[in-house]
Design an enzyme around this catalytic site. Sequence first.
Site, PDB file in Angstrom:
ATOM      1  N   CYS A 159       2.496  34.637  10.776  1.00  0.00           N
ATOM      2  CA  CYS A 159       3.118  35.391  11.860  1.00  0.00           C
ATOM      3  C   CYS A 159       3.593  34.447  12.951  1.00  0.00           C
ATOM      4  CB  CYS A 159       2.121  36.396  12.413  1.00  0.00           C
ATOM      5  SG  CYS A 159       1.502  37.471  11.128  1.00  0.00           S
ATOM      6  N   GLY A 164       1.966   5.069  -0.530  1.00  0.00           N
ATOM      7  CA  GLY A 164       1.445   6.435  -0.552  1.00  0.00           C
ATOM      8  C   GLY A 164       2.511   7.405  -1.034  1.00  0.00           C
ATOM      9  N   ARG A 165       3.395   7.765  -0.114  1.00  0.00           N
ATOM     10  CA  ARG A 165       4.403   8.793  -0.388  1.00  0.00           C
ATOM     11  C   ARG A 165       5.187   8.552  -1.687  1.00  0.00           C
ATOM     12  NH1 ARG A 165       6.534  11.932   3.488  1.00  0.00           N
ATOM     13  NH2 ARG A 165       5.843  10.439   5.039  1.00  0.00           N
ATOM     14  N   GLU A 171       0.876  -1.181   0.000  1.00  0.00           N
ATOM     15  CA  GLU A 171       0.000   0.000   0.000  1.00  0.00           C
ATOM     16  C   GLU A 171       0.906   1.221   0.000  1.00  0.00           C
ATOM     17  OE1 GLU A 171      -3.309  -1.897   3.034  1.00  0.00           O
ATOM     18  OE2 GLU A 171      -1.589  -0.857   3.848  1.00  0.00           O
TER      19      GLU A 171
END
Length: 399
Positions: free
Chosen positions: A348, A272-273, A270
């Site tokens: 900020c 992903g990245r 599986e």
Amino acid sequence: MIIDEKRQTIERYIEEHRTKSQEPFCAYLYDLEDLRRHASSIKKSLPDFVDLYYAVKANPEQPILETLEPIVDGFEVASAGEMNKVSSLTVKPMMFGGPAKKDSELEEAIRSGVKTINVESFHELNRLAALAEKHHTKIPVLARVNLTANVSDSHLRMSGVPTQFGVDEQEIPDFIKKVNTMDSIDLRGFHFHAMSNNLDAEAHLRFVEACLDKSLAWAERYRLDAPIVNIGGGIGINYWHPDDPFDWQVLAKGLHDLESKTNGRHIFMEIGRYMTASCGVYAAEVLDVKQNHDQSFAVLRGGSHHLRLPAAWKMSHPFRVFPVEDWPYPFERPEVRNREVTIAGELCTPNDVLVRQEPVTRLRAGDVVLFEYAGAYAWTISHHDFLSHPHPEIVYING
Ligand SMILES: *Cc1c(COP(=O)(O)O)cnc(C)c1O
């Protein structure tokens, strides 16, 4: 690795579109043709006994899923939301995982006819069995294992260390015995997803072998059919040294060599990245360049609310400078030359930093910084609305 041809596609787009708006350039650009090529070559490199699934959470955008749909064997989903995205697109199989599944999600998974559900605890097993009885059905599951050892030293680990994931390997025998008392649960195999961003292909192969050995041993000992060995994802991107990537060929060849050991088992990956990271670029225009305490800073229209990964991992994201020659003001253009620069965003907070003291030959206000490998765990993991700046444009380049 990012190839020149792909860089040109992205740069051509920026060149054409940069001036279409008065606002500074800020966009995610996904090269779908590149994704198609990359995913196809991954798929082609794998032996028949390995099924390739895409882990949707890495990038769940519809055009990404549509591009991958004809190539992959199925999808790994981690929520009802992801399940809906996939099932509205394809009838290809889904595997459902995640450490905190709600009853409603489990019921959705039963209704969607998912191929398997990962069971991550004894309590979850009890809940699932009760739901199966309520729906008069038998549910195919994988036992998610938290291994005692054998997990390589990668960036994030879900297994081999104490985590919220899976059933402790020591308790797997009790888990199997309990499943065997349940008519409504069909144990199809074991799930081992254990790490994130592993960069060592040899170590990954040893991990796969360990998963296979354990699955075979449990099957034999408890006389299980359990044909599925799910090794999860975790193939890494070398954000620190992109020219020294994970050696996919070593992993692919090693998987082929495992064939004689599988004894009829089917391995599921599986990914992903590794699937989507390289097809995406986050591009943001420099608004200001200045010195502060003798260090150089560039400030972007954009930042970690669009690309949170480098802030989350406290790293410098790999980047390139796209030089823009136009300068609309009559006064001098701030720049930094042959120095280290910190590239910050528009928020900020001093945490809004994407690059920390990395060398540049030249970076000017008005140039665009291209953050590569931004196609996975990038936009989707970011805090988009902090400070209420407009979102980046999302662009899909297709051929
Ligand atoms: C996140 C996840 C994956 C994908 O991991 P990558 O590191 O992106 O390849 C695969 N399986 C499970 C169960 C996951 O949670």
